[in-house]
Structure formats: C-alpha cells, structure tokens
Scaffold this motif. Sequence first.
Motif, PDB file in Angstrom:
ATOM      1  N   GLN A  27       0.832  -1.194   0.000  1.00 43.67           N
ATOM      2  CA  GLN A  27       0.000   0.000   0.000  1.00 43.67           C
ATOM      3  C   GLN A  27       0.874   1.254   0.000  1.00 43.67           C
ATOM      4  N   ALA A  28       0.780   2.055  -1.054  1.00 44.40           N
ATOM      5  CA  ALA A  28       1.520   3.305  -1.141  1.00 44.40           C
ATOM      6  C   ALA A  28       0.766   4.409  -0.405  1.00 44.40           C
ATOM      7  N   GLU A  29       1.508   5.363   0.103  1.00 44.52           N
ATOM      8  CA  GLU A  29       0.917   6.466   0.864  1.00 44.52           C
ATOM      9  C   GLU A  29       0.646   7.705   0.011  1.00 44.52           C
ATOM     10  N   SER A  30       1.116   7.704  -1.240  1.00 43.35           N
ATOM     11  CA  SER A  30       0.908   8.852  -2.124  1.00 43.35           C
ATOM     12  C   SER A  30       1.036   8.379  -3.569  1.00 43.35           C
ATOM     13  N   PRO A  31       0.505   9.167  -4.524  1.00 41.59           N
ATOM     14  CA  PRO A  31       0.685   8.808  -5.937  1.00 41.59           C
ATOM     15  C   PRO A  31       2.169   8.739  -6.315  1.00 41.59           C
ATOM     16  N   LYS A  32       2.996   9.607  -5.771  1.00 41.55           N
ATOM     17  CA  LYS A  32       4.432   9.595  -6.071  1.00 41.55           C
ATOM     18  C   LYS A  32       5.078   8.296  -5.598  1.00 41.55           C
ATOM     19  N   GLU A  33       4.738   7.864  -4.370  1.00 41.97           N
ATOM     20  CA  GLU A  33       5.278   6.605  -3.855  1.00 41.97           C
ATOM     21  C   GLU A  33       4.797   5.428  -4.698  1.00 41.97           C
ATOM     22  N   LEU A  34       3.542   5.462  -5.128  1.00 43.03           N
ATOM     23  CA  LEU A  34       3.016   4.390  -5.966  1.00 43.03           C
ATOM     24  C   LEU A  34       3.788   4.316  -7.280  1.00 43.03           C
ATOM     25  N   GLN A  35       4.109   5.444  -7.874  1.00 40.17           N
ATOM     26  CA  GLN A  35       4.873   5.452  -9.118  1.00 40.17           C
ATOM     27  C   GLN A  35       6.243   4.823  -8.909  1.00 40.17           C
ATOM     28  N   GLN A  36       6.870   5.091  -7.771  1.00 39.76           N
ATOM     29  CA  GLN A  36       8.166   4.482  -7.461  1.00 39.76           C
ATOM     30  C   GLN A  36       8.037   2.963  -7.345  1.00 39.76           C
TER      31      GLN A  36
END
Length: 96
Positions: A27-36
């Motif tokens: 589970q990512a905490e932000s769209p930026k983290e999800l992209q990473q």
Amino acid sequence: MLDDPRVNFAILSENYATKGIEHLGIQAESPKELQQVFNRLRQADAPMLEEGQTTCCYARSEKSWISDPDGDVWEAFYTNGESVVYGEGPKLSAIS
C-alpha cells in the motif's frame, strides 16, 4: 497489516488461492510513492497486470499486480477515495 512498508495480506481459500494466500498487497501512501513502486515492479521482468484506476472493496484505487517467482500475486496500490459499491478485482489467474 505491517506498517513499514505497509503490506496487506489477503488470506483466502477461494478464487486463486492455491497456497491459501489469494494475494499480498503493498500500500503506497501517495501517488508519487506508488509510481516508485510501479517502476520497481516493471524492472522485475515478471508477469504483470497494470489495472490502473479501479473500484474494489468499497474503495477507489490505482493498482498494478505482479507475480513473484513462487507464483504468489502481489498488488501495489494507492487508495484515493471511497465507493458505495464493492467493485471487482481482475482475474489474477492471468498472472499467477
């Protein structure tokens, strides 16, 4: 759910749960983290399904799925809202 990293375990005995685990989730905490996370998954050169924006489990999320070398399916997602409908997940058998 573990806190760091946020890992969800969906332990079910139905659908595609050949080993008792239907899938595991990051589970990512932000769209930026999800992209990473997505970028790292793409580098794994494993069966992957990029689902994108979806509704599942009364939540609106962006998701991708990947199968690890043991055939376990991992979901990487960022939840960005709620939904009044349950929604559906993809056919995980395509990548497991």
